[in-house]
Scaffold this motif. Structure first.
Motif, PDB file in Angstrom:
ATOM      1  N   ARG A 141      19.517   9.994   1.392  1.00  0.00           N
ATOM      2  CA  ARG A 141      18.749  10.651   2.463  1.00  0.00           C
ATOM      3  C   ARG A 141      19.636  11.480   3.375  1.00  0.00           C
ATOM      4  O   ARG A 141      19.134  12.263   4.173  1.00  0.00           O
ATOM      5  CB  ARG A 141      18.008   9.604   3.290  1.00  0.00           C
ATOM      6  N   THR A 147      18.984  14.082   8.410  1.00  0.00           N
ATOM      7  CA  THR A 147      18.555  12.928   7.617  1.00  0.00           C
ATOM      8  C   THR A 147      17.156  13.168   7.081  1.00  0.00           C
ATOM      9  O   THR A 147      16.287  13.700   7.779  1.00  0.00           O
ATOM     10  CB  THR A 147      18.555  11.647   8.474  1.00  0.00           C
ATOM     11  N   ALA A 149      13.627  11.683   6.022  1.00  0.00           N
ATOM     12  CA  ALA A 149      12.800  10.525   6.361  1.00  0.00           C
ATOM     13  C   ALA A 149      11.891  10.105   5.222  1.00  0.00           C
ATOM     14  O   ALA A 149      10.910   9.391   5.437  1.00  0.00           O
ATOM     15  CB  ALA A 149      11.965  10.823   7.607  1.00  0.00           C
ATOM     16  N   ASP A 151      10.222   8.118   2.275  1.00  0.00           N
ATOM     17  CA  ASP A 151      10.099   6.688   2.022  1.00  0.00           C
ATOM     18  C   ASP A 151      10.838   6.289   0.756  1.00  0.00           C
ATOM     19  O   ASP A 151      11.039   7.096  -0.160  1.00  0.00           O
ATOM     20  CB  ASP A 151       8.618   6.290   1.896  1.00  0.00           C
ATOM     21  N   LEU A 167       9.779  16.305   6.563  1.00  0.00           N
ATOM     22  CA  LEU A 167      10.425  15.006   6.698  1.00  0.00           C
ATOM     23  C   LEU A 167      11.891  15.116   7.113  1.00  0.00           C
ATOM     24  O   LEU A 167      12.546  14.096   7.309  1.00  0.00           O
ATOM     25  CB  LEU A 167      10.329  14.235   5.380  1.00  0.00           C
ATOM     26  N   ARG A 169      14.867  15.316   9.446  1.00  0.00           N
ATOM     27  CA  ARG A 169      15.209  15.015  10.836  1.00  0.00           C
ATOM     28  C   ARG A 169      16.545  15.678  11.128  1.00  0.00           C
ATOM     29  O   ARG A 169      17.596  15.172  10.764  1.00  0.00           O
ATOM     30  CB  ARG A 169      15.293  13.492  11.053  1.00  0.00           C
TER      31      ARG A 169
END
Length: 246
Positions: A141, A147, A149, A151, A167, A169
């Motif tokens: 990730r 980063t 996010a 799942d 997603l 970050r």
């Protein structure tokens, strides 16, 4: 039919009320006074007393009974607060006629029952391979701009085009890098338009919009985290005194 609100002192607009009663030749919505009369009559008929005195019931008492029974059944207080529409859990705990120790005990019993009803295979120990895959997911990730996010166990839906991915970050320290990417996209867009690469134009414009949105979010977050030094107050000046005053 319409109902009169004794607090607002206004009549409601006509609507099909859920609770009605027959009054003469017409149906009327139940009023607070009628419900109170029914409760008093029920208490007298059942001979319910408290401290050798007839027990007086109010409609709001049933709300307290519901909250008490709900928490005694195991669900945490914040679930009961959500059902009752309370803004804080403290309000719900004021309704519950039980001690906090009882709340904890009943909630633990609820969790134990819930675990007992779940399939046993869900509580098996992880294999070494599964644990390594889980840890490797968090290593994967880490990207250049921050980063991801995403799942655990889910594939990358944007084919590693992280700038366009919601997603992502973004690390605030990577803002200069993202600004360079955005500037490069502007140059690529001009070239694509000159060459007539219409498909490339759509892709670049989509990426530029995503990059601009992330830059704006980063600037907003950075502005909110800015610390303003207010300095030390000068009490002597505030009191109208100088350092030479005695």
């Amino acid at each position: 039919m319409s109902a009169y609100d004794v607090f607002e002192q206004t009549w409601s607009s006509p609507m099909p009320f859920l609770f009605q009663r027959r009054f003469g030749t017409e149906d009327r919505p139940l009023t607070r006074s009628y419900i109170r009369e029914c409760l008093v009559a029920t208490s007298q008929s059942a001979q319910i007393t408290a401290a050798d005195q007839p027990l007086e019931w109010r409609p709001h008492d049933f709300r307290r009974i519901f909250v008490t029974d709900a928490i005694r059944s195991g669900p945490p207080p914040h679930i009961a607060a959500k059902i009752c529409g309370h803004s804080t859990v403290d309000t719900t705990m004021g309704y519950a006629a039980i001690y906090p120790e009882d709340v904890i005990a009943h909630h633990r019993a609820f969790i134990a029952r819930w675990w007992a009803e779940r399939p046993r295979e869900e509580y098996r120990d992880l294999t070494t391979g599964e644990w390594d895959d889980f840890l490797a997911h968090f290593e994967l990730r880490k990207v250049v701009l921050g980063t991801c996010a995403r799942d655990h166990g889910t594939p990358c839906a944007h084919e590693n085009a992280c700038v366009r991915c919601p997603l992502l970050r973004v690390d605030p320290d990577q803002m200069p890098r993202l600004e360079e990417i955005h500037a490069n996209l502007v140059e690529r867009l001009e070239e694509a338009k000159e060459q007539g690469w219409l498909g490339e134009v759509i892709v670049i414009e989509t990426t530029m919009a995503a990059a601009a949105q992330k830059l704006e979010a980063m600037r907003t977050r950075t502005a909110q985290q800015t610390v303003t030094h207010l300095g030390m107050p000068n009490l002597r000046s505030a009191l109208g005194r100088s350092s030479t005053d005695t």
